[in-house]
Scaffold this active site. Structure first.
Site, PDB file in Angstrom:
ATOM      1  N   HIS A  75     -13.801  -1.727  -1.617  1.00  0.00           N
ATOM      2  CA  HIS A  75     -12.815  -1.397  -0.582  1.00  0.00           C
ATOM      3  C   HIS A  75     -13.129  -2.132   0.729  1.00  0.00           C
ATOM      4  CE1 HIS A  75      -9.478   1.653  -0.474  1.00  0.00           C
ATOM      5  NE2 HIS A  75      -9.473   1.284   0.797  1.00  0.00           N
TER       6      HIS A  75
ATOM      7  N   LYS B  50      -8.227  -0.555  -9.277  1.00  0.00           N
ATOM      8  CA  LYS B  50      -8.885  -1.229  -8.143  1.00  0.00           C
ATOM      9  C   LYS B  50      -9.996  -0.366  -7.568  1.00  0.00           C
ATOM     10  CE  LYS B  50      -7.856  -3.028  -3.527  1.00  0.00           C
ATOM     11  NZ  LYS B  50      -8.388  -1.988  -2.632  1.00  0.00           N
TER      12      LYS B  50
ATOM     13  N   SER C 249       0.827  -1.213   0.000  1.00  0.00           N
ATOM     14  CA  SER C 249       0.000   0.000   0.000  1.00  0.00           C
ATOM     15  C   SER C 249       0.864   1.267   0.000  1.00  0.00           C
ATOM     16  CB  SER C 249      -0.875  -0.003   1.258  1.00  0.00           C
ATOM     17  OG  SER C 249      -1.432   1.272   1.487  1.00  0.00           O
TER      18      SER C 249
ATOM     19  N   TYR D  85      -2.203   5.604  -4.267  1.00  0.00           N
ATOM     20  CA  TYR D  85      -3.243   6.601  -4.009  1.00  0.00           C
ATOM     21  C   TYR D  85      -2.732   7.904  -4.599  1.00  0.00           C
ATOM     22  CZ  TYR D  85      -5.947   3.964  -0.488  1.00  0.00           C
ATOM     23  OH  TYR D  85      -6.749   3.073   0.163  1.00  0.00           O
TER      24      TYR D  85
ATOM     25  N   THR E 123      -5.684   2.673  -7.031  1.00  0.00           N
ATOM     26  CA  THR E 123      -6.960   2.573  -6.304  1.00  0.00           C
ATOM     27  C   THR E 123      -7.802   3.798  -6.627  1.00  0.00           C
ATOM     28  OG1 THR E 123      -5.986   1.226  -4.583  1.00  0.00           O
ATOM     29  CG2 THR E 123      -8.003   2.399  -4.001  1.00  0.00           C
TER      30      THR E 123
HETATM   31  C1  LIG Z   1      -7.206  -2.368   7.310  1.00  0.00           C
HETATM   32  C2  LIG Z   1      -7.399  -2.161   5.846  1.00  0.00           C
HETATM   33  C3  LIG Z   1      -6.615  -1.211   5.196  1.00  0.00           C
HETATM   34  C4  LIG Z   1      -6.735  -1.062   3.810  1.00  0.00           C
HETATM   35  N1  LIG Z   1      -5.892  -0.189   3.165  1.00  0.00           N
HETATM   36  C5  LIG Z   1      -5.950  -0.105   1.820  1.00  0.00           C
HETATM   37  C6  LIG Z   1      -4.993   0.679   1.112  1.00  0.00           C
HETATM   38  O1  LIG Z   1      -4.091   1.267   1.700  1.00  0.00           O
HETATM   39  N2  LIG Z   1      -5.119   0.747  -0.245  1.00  0.00           N
HETATM   40  C7  LIG Z   1      -6.104   0.079  -0.935  1.00  0.00           C
HETATM   41  O2  LIG Z   1      -6.169   0.164  -2.160  1.00  0.00           O
HETATM   42  N3  LIG Z   1      -6.992  -0.689  -0.292  1.00  0.00           N
HETATM   43  C8  LIG Z   1      -6.939  -0.807   1.072  1.00  0.00           C
HETATM   44  N4  LIG Z   1      -7.821  -1.625   1.721  1.00  0.00           N
HETATM   45  C9  LIG Z   1      -8.814  -2.397   0.944  1.00  0.00           C
HETATM   46  C10 LIG Z   1      -8.247  -3.751   0.563  1.00  0.00           C
HETATM   47  O3  LIG Z   1      -7.237  -3.621  -0.416  1.00  0.00           O
HETATM   48  C11 LIG Z   1      -9.331  -4.691  -0.009  1.00  0.00           C
HETATM   49  O4  LIG Z   1     -10.005  -4.023  -1.041  1.00  0.00           O
HETATM   50  C12 LIG Z   1     -10.329  -5.144   1.050  1.00  0.00           C
HETATM   51  O5  LIG Z   1      -9.684  -5.411   2.270  1.00  0.00           O
HETATM   52  C13 LIG Z   1     -11.055  -6.392   0.578  1.00  0.00           C
HETATM   53  O6  LIG Z   1     -12.003  -6.814   1.488  1.00  0.00           O
HETATM   54  P1  LIG Z   1     -11.741  -7.939   2.614  1.00  0.00           P
HETATM   55  O7  LIG Z   1     -10.959  -7.274   3.712  1.00  0.00           O
HETATM   56  O8  LIG Z   1     -13.115  -8.310   3.047  1.00  0.00           O
HETATM   57  O9  LIG Z   1     -10.957  -9.061   1.990  1.00  0.00           O
HETATM   58  C14 LIG Z   1      -7.697  -1.813   3.098  1.00  0.00           C
HETATM   59  C15 LIG Z   1      -8.476  -2.749   3.764  1.00  0.00           C
HETATM   60  C16 LIG Z   1      -8.322  -2.949   5.115  1.00  0.00           C
HETATM   61  C17 LIG Z   1      -9.147  -3.997   5.796  1.00  0.00           C
END
Ligand SMILES: Cc1cc2nc3c(=O)[nH]c(=O)nc-3n(C[C@H](O)[C@H](O)[C@H](O)COP(=O)(O)O)c2cc1C
Length: 378
Positions: free
Chosen positions: A276, A252, A107, A130, A156
């Site tokens: 997300h 994404k 990330s 981002y 993203t």
């Molecule tokens: C704690 C956390 C932080 C996240 N941070 C980012 C991020 O920095 N960039 C991003 O594109 N998605 C981020 N996401 C989204 C994840 O990439 C992903 O889309 C999502 O976790 C998928 O759902 P799931 O947790 O049910 O598997 C984050 C998700 C979580 C749970």
């Protein structure tokens, strides 16, 4: 980890071992969490056809992801602040993914920097971007990802404004964490976490520190994000990013067919159907509800990846049956990381691998390529 048999076991361990504010940051969603719940409920509602007396002795999970061989159709999604769940979190999660033969996505909001991860793992990883207001900084960030030999850029597109997560506000989520009195008792019961994270050398946003204002101490992450992220971001900027990034591009956060069509025209090789993880637009459909129409419309033009609610190999099978080429997991491996470090991430991947292998066997399927809606009871 003998008694850990499913992702929920890792989640329980994560809850016990990591301070409340970071567990909640990972576990919870935005506003009323309707979309967070829908991601799970809609996956669980999908039933399989049980098939018998099929020779399933040669089951094989191997596949390709954007042309590269992978041991199974699984990717570790970009997750911010992994280094707050466990010391050096990004490095050890990346190592576990590479040992398992699947991609890891770093990330933008990581604790360990791009260079730090690259120096401490064996193979290239993906980088998630981002886009912030300071375009000079974004160009430099992409160039850093190129220099680190990242093998794909994940742009993203669903977080230009941030969905409020009540828990983060109530818990006073800060980076780095503050030793307030209320947090002191929580931290005091998590000595391993304190030793790994608070006494570790990496404690703030590795990619941003020194480049963007206020990154040494971001007292309120959401408020800071709101001031830095560029709300003007639009499809023309994807062309600009393409002009800097020569490699594979993945968009994404696509949940709508019209956006899928735009994505197919953008020159990106793949998109991730994603909301997300229920952390942004509360009230949006679940990712699995959105998936089939996007696959029908653009699946022949780009590779369709999927995330949102995947907690088992059965869930991976469901998404593949509805047309996804592979799945990203977020929370499923974060629970492993918080619960058990590198071994915990390896365990999460292993659990999903074994569940997928068994589910394929019980549905009478031997290869990933054979998985389509014929495995579903509809
Ligand atoms: C704690 C956390 C932080 C996240 N941070 C980012 C991020 O920095 N960039 C991003 O594109 N998605 C981020 N996401 C989204 C994840 O990439 C992903 O889309 C999502 O976790 C998928 O759902 P799931 O947790 O049910 O598997 C984050 C998700 C979580 C749970």
């Amino acid at each position: 980890m003998k008694h850990i048999t499913c992702i929920e076991d890792l989640r329980q361990l994560h809850m016990r071992r990591v301070p409340r504010m970071f567990f909640d940051y990972a576990d919870r969603g935005s506003y009323s969490e309707d979309t967070l719940r829908a991601n799970r409920a809609d996956l669980e509602a999908i039933k399989f056809r049980q098939r018998v007396l099929v020779d399933v002795s040669k089951r094989d999970l191997s596949t390709t992801i954007l042309g590269e061989p992978a041991s199974m159709p699984l990717i570790l999604a970009p997750v911010g602040l992994l280094g707050m769940q466990h010391g050096d979190g990004e490095i050890i999660a990346c190592r576990a993914a590479q040992a398992a033969g699947i991609p890891f996505t770093l990330s933008t909001m990581s604790i360990c920097s791009i260079e730090d991860v690259a120096a401490n793992v064996a193979k290239p990883f993906w980088f998630q971007l981002y886009v912030m207001k300071d375009r000079g900084f974004i160009k430099a960030l992409i160039e850093r990802a190129i220099a680190a030999k990242c093998s794909a850029l994940v742009l993203t597109v669903d977080l230009q404004v941030i969905g409020q997560r009540h828990a983060d506000i109530k818990n006073g989520m800060t980076v780095p964490p503050e030793w307030t009195l209320s947090k002191f008792f929580d931290f005091a019961t998590k000595p391993a976490w304190v030793a790994g994270v608070l006494r570790g050398k990496r404690r703030t946003f590795g990619n941003l520190v020194g480049h963007l204002k206020g990154t040494d101490d971001i007292t309120a992450l959401a408020a800071w994000t709101a001031t830095q992220f560029d709300t003007t971001l639009n499809w023309k900027d994807v062309d600009w990013i393409r002009s800097i990034w020569p490699g594979k591009l993945i968009l994404k956060g696509i949940l709508d067919v019209e956006d899928g069509n735009e994505a197919a025209k953008s020159g990106a090789q793949a998109l991730v159907v994603s909301n997300h993880g229920g952390r942004q637009l509360d009230g949006a459909p679940s990712s699995i509800e959105a998936l089939p129409e996007i696959v029908d419309t653009v699946g022949s033009r780009m590779e369709i990846l999927f995330d949102g609610g995947v907690r088992s190999g059965q869930d991976v099978m469901r998404a593949l049956a509805l047309g996804a080429k592979s799945c990203m997991i977020g929370r499923a491996y974060v629970h492993g990381l918080g619960g058990g470090g590198e071994a915990g991430v390896a365990k999460a991947i292993d659990i999903i691998r074994n569940e997928l292998l068994t589910t394929m066997g019980l549905c009478g399927v031997n290869t990933i390529a054979e998985i389509d809606d014929h495995v579903l009871a509809i």
